[in-house]
Design an enzyme around this catalytic site. Structure first.
Site, PDB file in Angstrom:
ATOM      1  NE  ARG A   1      -2.576  -0.621   3.222  1.00 13.81           N
ATOM      2  CZ  ARG A   1      -3.058  -1.162   4.339  1.00 13.81           C
ATOM      3  NH1 ARG A   1      -4.222  -1.542   4.393  1.00 13.81           N
ATOM      4  NH2 ARG A   1      -2.411  -1.646   5.507  1.00 13.81           N
TER       5      ARG A   1
ATOM      6  CE  LYS B   1       5.776 -18.413  13.612  1.00 19.48           C
ATOM      7  NZ  LYS B   1       6.449 -17.168  14.026  1.00 19.48           N
TER       8      LYS B   1
ATOM      9  CG  HIS C   1      12.591 -18.498   9.902  1.00 20.02           C
ATOM     10  ND1 HIS C   1      11.504 -18.333  10.656  1.00 20.02           N
ATOM     11  CD2 HIS C   1      13.694 -18.319  10.350  1.00 20.02           C
ATOM     12  CE1 HIS C   1      12.144 -17.763  11.775  1.00 20.02           C
ATOM     13  NE2 HIS C   1      13.521 -17.978  11.555  1.00 20.02           N
TER      14      HIS C   1
ATOM     15  CE  LYS D   1      16.661 -20.625  12.393  1.00 23.21           C
ATOM     16  NZ  LYS D   1      17.352 -19.292  12.128  1.00 23.21           N
TER      17      LYS D   1
ATOM     18  CD  GLU E   1      13.831 -15.403  19.868  1.00 23.43           C
ATOM     19  OE1 GLU E   1      14.326 -14.669  18.650  1.00 23.43           O
ATOM     20  OE2 GLU E   1      12.727 -15.414  20.189  1.00 23.43           O
TER      21      GLU E   1
ATOM     22  CG  ASP F   1       6.474 -15.846  18.078  1.00 21.49           C
ATOM     23  OD1 ASP F   1       6.138 -15.665  16.851  1.00 21.49           O
ATOM     24  OD2 ASP F   1       7.428 -15.403  18.653  1.00 21.49           O
TER      25      ASP F   1
ATOM     26  CG  HIS G   1      10.079 -21.561  14.705  1.00 19.52           C
ATOM     27  ND1 HIS G   1       9.910 -21.451  13.221  1.00 19.52           N
ATOM     28  CD2 HIS G   1      10.044 -20.095  14.996  1.00 19.52           C
ATOM     29  CE1 HIS G   1       9.542 -20.269  12.612  1.00 19.52           C
ATOM     30  NE2 HIS G   1       9.569 -19.476  13.847  1.00 19.52           N
TER      31      HIS G   1
ATOM     32  CE  LYS H   1      10.234 -13.199  21.211  1.00 18.99           C
ATOM     33  NZ  LYS H   1      10.827 -13.143  20.112  1.00 18.99           N
TER      34      LYS H   1
HETATM   35  C1  BG6 Z   1       9.955 -15.946  14.474  1.00 18.47           C
HETATM   36  C2  BG6 Z   1       9.154 -15.461  15.510  1.00 18.47           C
HETATM   37  O1  BG6 Z   1       9.207 -16.962  13.735  1.00 18.47           O
HETATM   38  O2  BG6 Z   1      11.063 -16.522  14.896  1.00 18.47           O
HETATM   39  C3  BG6 Z   1      10.057 -14.553  16.519  1.00 18.47           C
HETATM   40  O3  BG6 Z   1       7.836 -14.869  15.172  1.00 18.47           O
HETATM   41  C4  BG6 Z   1      11.439 -15.150  16.736  1.00 18.47           C
HETATM   42  O4  BG6 Z   1       9.494 -14.031  17.657  1.00 18.47           O
HETATM   43  C5  BG6 Z   1      12.085 -15.699  15.499  1.00 18.47           C
HETATM   44  O5  BG6 Z   1      12.593 -14.097  17.136  1.00 18.47           O
HETATM   45  C6  BG6 Z   1      13.429 -16.536  15.699  1.00 18.47           C
HETATM   46  O6  BG6 Z   1      14.176 -16.718  14.257  1.00 18.47           O
HETATM   47  P1  BG6 Z   1      15.476 -16.940  14.402  1.00 18.47           P
HETATM   48  O7  BG6 Z   1      15.794 -17.447  13.160  1.00 18.47           O
HETATM   49  O8  BG6 Z   1      16.073 -15.717  14.782  1.00 18.47           O
HETATM   50  O9  BG6 Z   1      15.993 -17.956  15.376  1.00 18.47           O
END
Ligand code: BG6
Length: 501
Positions: free
Chosen positions: A56, A156, A186, A190, A224, A243, A248, A348
Protein backbone atom coordinates in the site's frame (compact mmCIF):
# COMPACT_ATOMS: atom_id res chain seq x y z
CA UNK A 1 41.24 -31.97 7.36
CA UNK A 2 39.71 -33.11 4.13
CA UNK A 3 36.12 -32.10 3.69
CA UNK A 4 33.94 -33.84 1.19
CA UNK A 5 30.50 -32.65 0.29
CA UNK A 6 27.68 -33.65 -1.95
CA UNK A 7 25.24 -30.97 -2.93
CA UNK A 8 21.48 -31.43 -2.75
CA UNK A 9 20.60 -29.55 -5.89
CA UNK A 10 22.61 -27.30 -8.12
CA UNK A 11 19.90 -26.92 -10.74
CA UNK A 12 18.98 -23.27 -11.20
CA UNK A 13 15.41 -22.16 -10.64
CA UNK A 14 13.20 -21.85 -13.71
CA UNK A 15 12.27 -18.32 -14.82
CA UNK A 16 9.38 -16.82 -12.88
CA UNK A 17 7.72 -13.75 -11.49
CA UNK A 18 8.35 -13.49 -7.77
CA UNK A 19 5.50 -11.41 -6.41
CA UNK A 20 5.95 -10.19 -2.82
CA UNK A 21 2.75 -9.04 -1.09
CA UNK A 22 4.09 -6.78 1.65
CA UNK A 23 7.06 -6.05 -0.62
CA UNK A 24 8.10 -2.90 1.25
CA UNK A 25 8.29 -4.63 4.62
CA UNK A 26 10.98 -5.89 6.88
CA UNK A 27 10.92 -9.48 5.66
CA UNK A 28 11.35 -8.47 2.03
CA UNK A 29 14.21 -6.09 2.79
CA UNK A 30 16.07 -8.17 5.36
CA UNK A 31 15.52 -11.69 4.10
CA UNK A 32 13.82 -12.20 0.74
CA UNK A 33 15.74 -9.80 -1.48
CA UNK A 34 19.14 -10.62 0.14
CA UNK A 35 18.29 -14.31 -0.37
CA UNK A 36 17.68 -13.64 -4.07
CA UNK A 37 21.09 -11.98 -4.30
CA UNK A 38 22.74 -14.96 -2.61
CA UNK A 39 21.00 -17.34 -5.00
CA UNK A 40 22.17 -15.27 -7.95
CA UNK A 41 25.73 -15.33 -6.62
CA UNK A 42 25.56 -19.11 -6.70
CA UNK A 43 24.22 -19.08 -10.25
CA UNK A 44 20.83 -20.45 -9.13
CA UNK A 45 18.50 -17.84 -10.64
CA UNK A 46 17.34 -17.59 -14.21
CA UNK A 47 17.74 -14.40 -16.24
CA UNK A 48 13.97 -14.54 -16.73
CA UNK A 49 13.34 -13.64 -13.07
CA UNK A 50 11.03 -10.71 -12.37
CA UNK A 51 10.44 -9.34 -8.86
CA UNK A 52 7.21 -7.47 -8.20
CA UNK A 53 6.76 -5.77 -4.86
CA UNK A 54 3.12 -5.18 -3.91
CA UNK A 55 2.13 -2.94 -1.02
CA UNK A 56 0.00 0.00 0.00
CA UNK A 57 2.98 2.28 0.57
CA UNK A 58 3.16 5.32 -1.68
CA UNK A 59 6.03 4.19 -3.93
CA UNK A 60 6.65 3.60 -7.61
CA UNK A 61 9.10 1.26 -9.29
CA UNK A 62 11.97 3.79 -9.16
CA UNK A 63 11.52 4.61 -5.47
CA UNK A 64 10.95 0.94 -4.61
CA UNK A 65 14.26 0.06 -6.25
CA UNK A 66 15.91 2.83 -4.22
CA UNK A 67 14.39 1.51 -1.01
CA UNK A 68 15.70 -1.99 -1.66
CA UNK A 69 19.05 -0.67 -2.90
CA UNK A 70 19.56 1.08 0.43
CA UNK A 71 18.89 -2.17 2.25
CA UNK A 72 20.99 -4.53 0.15
CA UNK A 73 23.04 -3.02 -2.68
CA UNK A 74 26.22 -2.36 -0.70
CA UNK A 75 26.55 -6.03 0.26
CA UNK A 76 26.65 -7.23 -3.32
CA UNK A 77 26.96 -4.45 -5.95
CA UNK A 78 27.32 -6.93 -8.85
CA UNK A 79 24.28 -8.88 -7.80
CA UNK A 80 22.33 -5.68 -7.33
CA UNK A 81 23.24 -4.47 -10.84
CA UNK A 82 21.70 -7.71 -12.11
CA UNK A 83 18.60 -7.57 -9.93
CA UNK A 84 17.78 -3.86 -10.08
CA UNK A 85 16.26 -3.76 -13.60
CA UNK A 86 14.20 -6.86 -12.82
CA UNK A 87 12.37 -5.18 -9.93
CA UNK A 88 8.91 -3.61 -10.27
CA UNK A 89 6.36 -2.17 -7.90
CA UNK A 90 2.58 -2.27 -7.84
CA UNK A 91 0.88 -0.05 -5.33
CA UNK A 92 -2.55 -0.83 -3.98
CA UNK A 93 -4.68 -2.10 -1.18
CA UNK A 94 -4.82 -5.90 -0.92
CA UNK A 95 -8.61 -5.78 -0.98
CA UNK A 96 -8.84 -3.71 -4.16
CA UNK A 97 -9.67 -5.75 -7.32
CA UNK A 98 -7.92 -3.12 -9.47
CA UNK A 99 -4.61 -4.07 -7.90
CA UNK A 100 -5.02 -7.59 -9.23
CA UNK A 101 -6.05 -6.36 -12.69
CA UNK A 102 -2.87 -4.29 -12.80
CA UNK A 103 -0.86 -7.25 -11.54
CA UNK A 104 -2.37 -9.46 -14.20
CA UNK A 105 -1.24 -6.97 -16.85
CA UNK A 106 2.32 -6.93 -15.51
CA UNK A 107 2.42 -10.73 -15.42
CA UNK A 108 1.02 -10.97 -18.95
CA UNK A 109 3.60 -8.50 -20.29
CA UNK A 110 6.39 -10.52 -18.70
CA UNK A 111 5.04 -13.89 -19.78
CA UNK A 112 7.63 -14.47 -22.46
CA UNK A 113 10.47 -14.09 -19.94
CA UNK A 114 8.77 -15.86 -17.04
CA UNK A 115 7.06 -18.54 -19.15
CA UNK A 116 3.90 -17.83 -17.18
CA UNK A 117 5.38 -19.04 -13.86
CA UNK A 118 4.58 -17.02 -10.75
CA UNK A 119 5.44 -17.42 -7.09
CA UNK A 120 3.24 -15.28 -4.85
CA UNK A 121 4.80 -14.66 -1.46
CA UNK A 122 2.46 -13.56 1.34
CA UNK A 123 4.77 -11.45 3.49
CA UNK A 124 1.69 -9.79 4.98
CA UNK A 125 -0.07 -9.82 8.35
CA UNK A 126 -1.90 -13.16 8.66
CA UNK A 127 -5.25 -11.36 8.53
CA UNK A 128 -4.57 -10.62 4.85
CA UNK A 129 -3.75 -14.21 3.73
CA UNK A 130 -7.23 -15.34 2.75
CA UNK A 131 -8.20 -12.02 1.12
CA UNK A 132 -5.11 -11.97 -1.09
CA UNK A 133 -5.48 -15.59 -2.14
CA UNK A 134 -9.18 -15.16 -2.93
CA UNK A 135 -8.45 -12.02 -4.91
CA UNK A 136 -5.69 -13.80 -6.87
CA UNK A 137 -8.23 -16.50 -7.63
CA UNK A 138 -10.88 -13.92 -8.56
CA UNK A 139 -8.49 -12.31 -11.07
CA UNK A 140 -7.63 -15.70 -12.57
CA UNK A 141 -4.03 -15.42 -11.34
CA UNK A 142 -4.05 -18.52 -9.15
CA UNK A 143 -4.85 -20.81 -12.08
CA UNK A 144 -1.66 -21.91 -13.84
CA UNK A 145 -1.47 -21.06 -17.51
CA UNK A 146 -1.14 -24.05 -19.81
CA UNK A 147 2.62 -24.35 -19.68
CA UNK A 148 3.47 -22.64 -16.38
CA UNK A 149 2.82 -22.89 -12.65
CA UNK A 150 1.33 -20.71 -9.92
CA UNK A 151 2.37 -21.19 -6.28
CA UNK A 152 1.69 -19.33 -3.07
CA UNK A 153 4.08 -19.13 -0.13
CA UNK A 154 2.26 -18.57 3.17
CA UNK A 155 4.21 -17.24 6.14
CA UNK A 156 3.48 -18.31 9.70
CA UNK A 157 1.41 -18.08 11.85
CA UNK A 158 -1.09 -20.43 10.22
CA UNK A 159 -4.09 -19.52 12.31
CA UNK A 160 -3.96 -18.97 16.05
CA UNK A 161 -5.44 -22.22 17.28
CA UNK A 162 -6.64 -25.56 16.01
CA UNK A 163 -10.00 -24.28 14.84
CA UNK A 164 -8.71 -21.17 13.08
CA UNK A 165 -5.86 -23.07 11.45
CA UNK A 166 -8.42 -25.52 10.04
CA UNK A 167 -10.56 -22.64 8.82
CA UNK A 168 -7.57 -20.94 7.16
CA UNK A 169 -6.66 -24.16 5.41
CA UNK A 170 -10.21 -24.79 4.20
CA UNK A 171 -10.36 -21.32 2.70
CA UNK A 172 -6.97 -21.60 1.03
CA UNK A 173 -7.90 -25.01 -0.34
CA UNK A 174 -11.18 -23.72 -1.73
CA UNK A 175 -9.22 -21.73 -4.32
CA UNK A 176 -5.82 -23.48 -4.48
CA UNK A 177 -4.69 -27.06 -4.75
CA UNK A 178 -2.54 -28.41 -1.88
CA UNK A 179 0.44 -28.68 -4.29
CA UNK A 180 0.23 -24.92 -4.87
CA UNK A 181 0.51 -24.03 -1.17
CA UNK A 182 3.98 -23.66 0.36
CA UNK A 183 3.61 -23.15 4.14
CA UNK A 184 6.95 -21.79 5.14
CA UNK A 185 8.73 -22.31 8.45
CA UNK A 186 12.04 -20.54 8.20
CA UNK A 187 13.65 -22.97 10.66
CA UNK A 188 13.60 -25.58 7.92
CA UNK A 189 15.68 -23.24 5.77
CA UNK A 190 18.50 -23.25 8.28
CA UNK A 191 21.39 -25.35 7.05
CA UNK A 192 21.97 -26.79 10.49
CA UNK A 193 18.38 -27.99 10.66
CA UNK A 194 18.74 -29.67 7.29
CA UNK A 195 22.02 -31.09 8.49
CA UNK A 196 20.10 -32.94 11.18
CA UNK A 197 18.63 -35.12 8.47
CA UNK A 198 22.07 -35.75 7.03
CA UNK A 199 23.58 -36.32 10.47
CA UNK A 200 20.96 -38.90 11.36
CA UNK A 201 20.51 -40.67 8.07
CA UNK A 202 23.87 -40.41 6.29
CA UNK A 203 25.85 -41.74 9.26
CA UNK A 204 25.54 -45.32 10.34
CA UNK A 205 26.76 -44.97 13.91
CA UNK A 206 24.04 -42.88 15.55
CA UNK A 207 20.85 -44.50 14.33
CA UNK A 208 21.28 -47.74 16.32
CA UNK A 209 21.38 -45.81 19.60
CA UNK A 210 18.73 -43.25 18.63
CA UNK A 211 15.91 -44.78 20.65
CA UNK A 212 14.41 -45.48 24.05
CA UNK A 213 16.99 -48.13 24.94
CA UNK A 214 19.85 -45.64 24.93
CA UNK A 215 18.34 -42.17 25.10
CA UNK A 216 17.33 -40.86 28.51
CA UNK A 217 15.60 -37.73 27.28
CA UNK A 218 15.75 -35.02 24.63
CA UNK A 219 15.84 -31.26 25.22
CA UNK A 220 15.01 -28.71 22.57
CA UNK A 221 15.83 -25.14 23.46
CA UNK A 222 15.21 -22.02 21.41
CA UNK A 223 16.47 -19.24 23.65
CA UNK A 224 16.52 -15.63 22.56
CA UNK A 225 18.38 -12.77 24.14
CA UNK A 226 16.18 -10.17 22.50
CA UNK A 227 12.86 -9.01 23.91
CA UNK A 228 9.78 -8.42 21.77
CA UNK A 229 11.49 -5.45 20.08
CA UNK A 230 9.02 -3.44 18.00
CA UNK A 231 6.55 -6.36 17.76
CA UNK A 232 4.61 -5.77 20.98
CA UNK A 233 1.29 -5.55 19.10
CA UNK A 234 1.78 -8.90 17.38
CA UNK A 235 3.18 -10.56 20.48
CA UNK A 236 0.23 -9.53 22.64
CA UNK A 237 -1.92 -11.59 20.27
CA UNK A 238 0.49 -14.49 19.96
CA UNK A 239 2.64 -15.15 23.05
CA UNK A 240 5.63 -17.47 23.15
CA UNK A 241 3.69 -20.72 22.77
CA UNK A 242 1.89 -19.82 19.54
CA UNK A 243 4.84 -17.87 18.17
CA UNK A 244 7.39 -20.66 18.46
CA UNK A 245 6.15 -24.05 19.62
CA UNK A 246 3.73 -25.60 17.08
CA UNK A 247 6.01 -24.39 14.31
CA UNK A 248 9.75 -23.97 14.92
CA UNK A 249 10.16 -26.22 17.96
CA UNK A 250 7.89 -28.92 16.55
CA UNK A 251 9.87 -28.97 13.32
CA UNK A 252 13.04 -29.57 15.32
CA UNK A 253 11.26 -32.24 17.34
CA UNK A 254 9.95 -33.99 14.23
CA UNK A 255 13.32 -34.11 12.51
CA UNK A 256 14.96 -35.39 15.69
CA UNK A 257 12.37 -38.08 16.32
CA UNK A 258 11.15 -39.21 12.88
CA UNK A 259 11.80 -42.61 11.38
CA UNK A 260 14.11 -42.79 8.37
CA UNK A 261 11.99 -42.07 5.30
CA UNK A 262 12.34 -44.55 2.45
CA UNK A 263 13.62 -41.70 0.26
CA UNK A 264 14.03 -37.95 0.40
CA UNK A 265 10.98 -37.48 -1.80
CA UNK A 266 8.81 -34.73 -0.34
CA UNK A 267 5.88 -36.93 0.58
CA UNK A 268 8.06 -39.59 2.21
CA UNK A 269 9.75 -37.06 4.48
CA UNK A 270 6.50 -35.27 5.26
CA UNK A 271 4.70 -38.54 6.01
CA UNK A 272 7.33 -39.49 8.57
CA UNK A 273 7.16 -36.09 10.22
CA UNK A 274 3.39 -36.28 10.30
CA UNK A 275 3.58 -39.61 12.16
CA UNK A 276 5.56 -37.89 14.91
CA UNK A 277 3.00 -35.12 15.32
CA UNK A 278 0.29 -37.73 15.52
CA UNK A 279 2.26 -39.69 18.13
CA UNK A 280 2.35 -36.75 20.58
CA UNK A 281 -0.50 -37.44 23.00
CA UNK A 282 -2.38 -34.23 23.79
CA UNK A 283 -1.96 -33.24 27.44
CA UNK A 284 -4.96 -33.57 29.75
CA UNK A 285 -5.86 -30.41 31.74
CA UNK A 286 -4.11 -31.96 34.79
CA UNK A 287 -1.02 -32.66 32.67
CA UNK A 288 -0.99 -29.06 31.53
CA UNK A 289 -0.71 -27.95 35.14
CA UNK A 290 2.26 -30.18 35.81
CA UNK A 291 3.99 -30.41 32.41
CA UNK A 292 3.60 -26.95 30.92
CA UNK A 293 5.24 -23.85 32.32
CA UNK A 294 4.69 -20.27 31.26
CA UNK A 295 6.67 -17.20 32.12
CA UNK A 296 6.95 -13.52 31.44
CA UNK A 297 10.10 -11.46 31.80
CA UNK A 298 10.40 -8.58 34.18
CA UNK A 299 13.14 -5.99 33.94
CA UNK A 300 16.67 -7.24 34.34
CA UNK A 301 20.12 -7.29 32.87
CA UNK A 302 21.15 -8.87 29.58
CA UNK A 303 24.82 -8.76 28.55
CA UNK A 304 25.53 -6.11 31.18
CA UNK A 305 22.70 -3.85 29.96
CA UNK A 306 19.55 -2.94 31.93
CA UNK A 307 16.45 -3.81 29.95
CA UNK A 308 12.77 -3.19 30.65
CA UNK A 309 10.24 -5.86 31.51
CA UNK A 310 7.73 -7.11 28.94
CA UNK A 311 4.94 -4.99 30.41
CA UNK A 312 7.03 -1.86 29.81
CA UNK A 313 7.59 -2.64 26.12
CA UNK A 314 5.88 -0.62 23.37
CA UNK A 315 2.30 -1.62 22.48
CA UNK A 316 2.08 -4.00 25.40
CA UNK A 317 -0.67 -3.86 28.03
CA UNK A 318 0.93 -2.79 31.35
CA UNK A 319 -1.00 -5.65 32.98
CA UNK A 320 -0.46 -8.15 30.21
CA UNK A 321 -0.70 -11.84 31.07
CA UNK A 322 0.85 -12.92 27.77
CA UNK A 323 3.70 -15.40 28.16
CA UNK A 324 7.17 -14.69 26.81
CA UNK A 325 8.48 -18.08 27.91
CA UNK A 326 7.03 -21.55 27.50
CA UNK A 327 8.36 -24.95 28.50
CA UNK A 328 6.66 -28.30 27.94
CA UNK A 329 7.27 -31.92 28.66
CA UNK A 330 5.88 -34.00 25.83
CA UNK A 331 5.90 -37.66 24.96
CA UNK A 332 6.23 -39.29 21.58
CA UNK A 333 4.18 -42.42 21.92
CA UNK A 334 5.67 -44.83 19.44
CA UNK A 335 7.88 -47.89 19.42
CA UNK A 336 11.10 -45.90 19.25
CA UNK A 337 10.40 -43.25 21.87
CA UNK A 338 7.90 -44.64 24.39
CA UNK A 339 8.91 -43.44 27.86
CA UNK A 340 11.48 -40.88 26.65
CA UNK A 341 10.50 -37.36 27.69
CA UNK A 342 10.98 -34.54 25.20
CA UNK A 343 11.47 -31.23 26.97
CA UNK A 344 10.87 -28.11 24.91
CA UNK A 345 11.51 -24.55 26.00
CA UNK A 346 11.63 -21.18 24.36
CA UNK A 347 11.74 -17.66 25.69
CA UNK A 348 12.65 -14.07 25.12
CA UNK A 349 15.21 -12.17 27.20
CA UNK A 350 17.08 -15.27 28.24
CA UNK A 351 20.83 -14.92 28.88
CA UNK A 352 21.89 -15.71 25.32
CA UNK A 353 20.70 -16.64 21.91
CA UNK A 354 20.93 -20.37 21.72
CA UNK A 355 19.04 -22.92 19.67
CA UNK A 356 20.02 -26.49 20.25
CA UNK A 357 18.86 -30.03 20.54
CA UNK A 358 20.38 -32.06 23.33
CA UNK A 359 20.13 -35.82 23.19
CA UNK A 360 21.07 -37.13 26.60
CA UNK A 361 22.00 -40.78 26.76
CA UNK A 362 21.47 -43.16 29.64
CA UNK A 363 24.33 -43.72 32.00
CA UNK A 364 26.54 -46.75 31.65
CA UNK A 365 24.64 -49.66 33.27
CA UNK A 366 27.16 -50.54 35.97
CA UNK A 367 29.23 -47.82 37.45
CA UNK A 368 32.73 -49.07 38.24
CA UNK A 369 33.25 -45.75 39.88
CA UNK A 370 30.26 -45.88 42.17
CA UNK A 371 32.12 -45.04 45.36
CA UNK A 372 34.09 -42.13 44.05
CA UNK A 373 33.03 -38.54 43.26
CA UNK A 374 33.32 -39.31 39.56
CA UNK A 375 29.94 -41.00 39.66
CA UNK A 376 28.52 -37.49 39.51
CA UNK A 377 29.96 -36.85 36.10
CA UNK A 378 27.43 -35.81 33.51
CA UNK A 379 26.21 -38.60 31.23
CA UNK A 380 26.99 -38.65 27.53
CA UNK A 381 25.30 -35.90 25.64
CA UNK A 382 25.07 -35.10 22.02
CA UNK A 383 24.43 -31.43 21.44
CA UNK A 384 23.24 -30.38 18.01
CA UNK A 385 23.82 -26.67 17.97
CA UNK A 386 21.52 -24.96 15.47
CA UNK A 387 22.59 -21.37 16.17
CA UNK A 388 24.79 -19.53 16.81
CA UNK A 389 28.20 -21.25 16.53
CA UNK A 390 26.54 -24.01 14.51
CA UNK A 391 28.04 -27.36 15.28
CA UNK A 392 27.83 -30.75 16.94
CA UNK A 393 29.36 -31.64 20.30
CA UNK A 394 29.65 -35.01 21.94
CA UNK A 395 30.38 -34.96 25.64
CA UNK A 396 32.05 -37.91 27.31
CA UNK A 397 34.21 -38.75 30.30
CA UNK A 398 37.98 -39.10 30.12
CA UNK A 399 40.70 -39.76 32.64
CA UNK A 400 42.64 -36.71 33.73
CA UNK A 401 46.34 -37.60 33.36
CA UNK A 402 47.54 -38.10 36.94
CA UNK A 403 48.71 -40.98 39.15
CA UNK A 404 45.33 -40.97 40.94
CA UNK A 405 42.07 -41.76 39.22
CA UNK A 406 40.35 -38.51 38.34
CA UNK A 407 37.92 -38.05 35.54
CA UNK A 408 36.94 -35.02 33.57
CA UNK A 409 34.10 -34.33 31.20
CA UNK A 410 35.34 -33.46 27.74
CA UNK A 411 33.72 -32.40 24.51
CA UNK A 412 34.38 -33.54 21.00
CA UNK A 413 33.55 -30.49 18.95
CA UNK A 414 32.65 -29.98 15.34
CA UNK A 415 32.12 -26.38 14.36
CA UNK A 416 30.49 -25.71 11.00
CA UNK A 417 32.37 -22.52 10.20
CA UNK A 418 35.79 -24.10 10.79
CA UNK A 419 35.16 -26.76 8.17
CA UNK A 420 32.86 -25.22 5.62
CA UNK A 421 33.36 -21.48 6.14
CA UNK A 422 30.28 -19.35 6.52
CA UNK A 423 29.05 -17.92 3.23
CA UNK A 424 26.45 -15.16 3.71
CA UNK A 425 22.99 -16.68 4.01
CA UNK A 426 19.62 -15.53 5.29
CA UNK A 427 18.13 -19.00 5.74
CA UNK A 428 15.60 -18.27 2.99
CA UNK A 429 17.78 -19.28 0.02
CA UNK A 430 16.98 -22.99 0.03
CA UNK A 431 13.31 -22.37 0.68
CA UNK A 432 12.90 -19.86 -2.16
CA UNK A 433 14.82 -22.06 -4.55
CA UNK A 434 12.76 -25.10 -3.56
CA UNK A 435 9.48 -23.22 -3.98
CA UNK A 436 10.58 -22.04 -7.43
CA UNK A 437 11.59 -25.57 -8.33
CA UNK A 438 8.38 -27.06 -6.97
CA UNK A 439 10.00 -29.07 -4.20
CA UNK A 440 7.79 -28.95 -1.08
CA UNK A 441 9.97 -31.25 1.10
CA UNK A 442 10.95 -28.46 3.48
CA UNK A 443 7.49 -26.91 3.63
CA UNK A 444 4.69 -27.88 5.95
CA UNK A 445 1.73 -29.89 4.84
CA UNK A 446 -1.75 -28.86 5.99
CA UNK A 447 -2.28 -32.00 8.06
CA UNK A 448 0.98 -31.44 9.97
CA UNK A 449 0.06 -27.88 10.80
CA UNK A 450 -3.24 -29.13 12.13
CA UNK A 451 -1.68 -31.95 14.17
CA UNK A 452 0.82 -29.55 15.72
CA UNK A 453 -2.00 -27.25 16.81
CA UNK A 454 -3.88 -30.26 18.16
CA UNK A 455 -0.91 -31.12 20.38
CA UNK A 456 -0.65 -27.62 21.90
CA UNK A 457 -4.37 -26.81 22.02
CA UNK A 458 -4.90 -28.20 25.57
CA UNK A 459 -2.18 -25.87 26.81
CA UNK A 460 -3.77 -22.89 25.07
CA UNK A 461 -7.13 -23.85 26.55
CA UNK A 462 -5.93 -24.21 30.13
CA UNK A 463 -3.75 -21.10 30.02
CA UNK A 464 -6.58 -19.13 28.41
CA UNK A 465 -9.05 -20.26 31.07
CA UNK A 466 -6.67 -19.59 33.95
CA UNK A 467 -4.86 -16.29 33.45
CA UNK A 468 -1.91 -16.21 35.77
CA UNK A 469 -1.49 -13.67 38.54
CA UNK A 470 2.17 -14.35 39.05
CA UNK A 471 3.67 -12.45 36.10
CA UNK A 472 6.39 -11.29 35.66
CA UNK A 473 8.04 -14.42 37.03
CA UNK A 474 11.56 -14.29 35.63
CA UNK A 475 13.99 -11.41 35.38
CA UNK A 476 15.36 -10.59 31.94
CA UNK A 477 18.74 -12.28 31.61
CA UNK A 478 17.81 -15.44 33.51
CA UNK A 479 16.90 -18.88 32.15
CA UNK A 480 13.19 -18.48 32.81
CA UNK A 481 10.88 -19.22 35.73
CA UNK A 482 11.90 -21.62 38.48
CA UNK A 483 9.01 -23.94 37.55
CA UNK A 484 10.77 -24.64 34.25
CA UNK A 485 13.76 -26.01 36.15
CA UNK A 486 11.47 -28.05 38.37
CA UNK A 487 9.97 -29.67 35.29
CA UNK A 488 13.27 -31.55 35.02
CA UNK A 489 14.73 -31.53 38.51
CA UNK A 490 11.79 -33.51 39.92
CA UNK A 491 13.10 -36.48 37.94
CA UNK A 492 16.76 -35.76 38.69
CA UNK A 493 17.42 -34.10 35.33
CA UNK A 494 18.35 -30.55 34.52
CA UNK A 495 18.41 -28.20 31.57
CA UNK A 496 21.65 -28.13 29.71
CA UNK A 497 23.04 -24.61 29.64
CA UNK A 498 26.50 -25.36 28.32
CA UNK A 499 28.11 -24.32 31.59
CA UNK A 500 28.53 -27.86 32.81
CA UNK A 501 30.80 -29.03 29.99
C1 BG6 B 1 9.97 -15.92 14.40
C2 BG6 B 1 9.25 -15.45 15.64
O1 BG6 B 1 9.17 -16.83 13.69
O2 BG6 B 1 11.20 -16.53 14.75
C3 BG6 B 1 10.13 -14.49 16.43
O3 BG6 B 1 8.03 -14.81 15.27
C4 BG6 B 1 11.48 -15.10 16.70
O4 BG6 B 1 9.50 -14.11 17.64
C5 BG6 B 1 12.10 -15.65 15.42
O5 BG6 B 1 12.32 -14.09 17.24
C6 BG6 B 1 13.36 -16.45 15.72
O6 BG6 B 1 13.98 -16.76 14.52
P1 BG6 B 1 15.56 -16.99 14.46
O7 BG6 B 1 15.81 -17.41 13.04
O8 BG6 B 1 16.19 -15.67 14.82
O9 BG6 B 1 15.85 -18.04 15.46
Amino acid sequence: MKVSSASRSSTPAPPCAFVIFGGGGDLAQRKLVPALLNLRRDGLLDDGLLVIGVARTELDTASYRELLAEAVASEDPDGWAWLDPRIHYRRGSFGDPELYTALAETLAEAEEATRGNALFYLATPPSAFVGVVEALHGAGLARPPESGWRRVVVEKPFGRDLELAGELDRRLLSVLREEQIYRIDHYLGKDTVQNLLVFRFANGIFEPIWNRRYVDHVQITVAEEIGVEHRGGYYEEAGALRDMVPNHLFQLLAITAMEPPISFAAEEVRNEKQKIFEAIPPLSPEDVLSRAVRGQYGSGEVEGRRVPGYREEGRVDPESTVETFAALELAVDNWRWAGVPFYLRTGKRLPRRRTEIVVQFKRAPFSLFRDSPVEHLPPNRLVLRIQPKEGIHLGFSAKVPAPVLRMGHVDMDFCYADHFGSPPATGYETLLLDAMQGDPTLFQRGDSVESAWRAVQPVLDVWGAMPTRGFPNYPAGSWGPRAADELLTRTGRHWFTGEDT
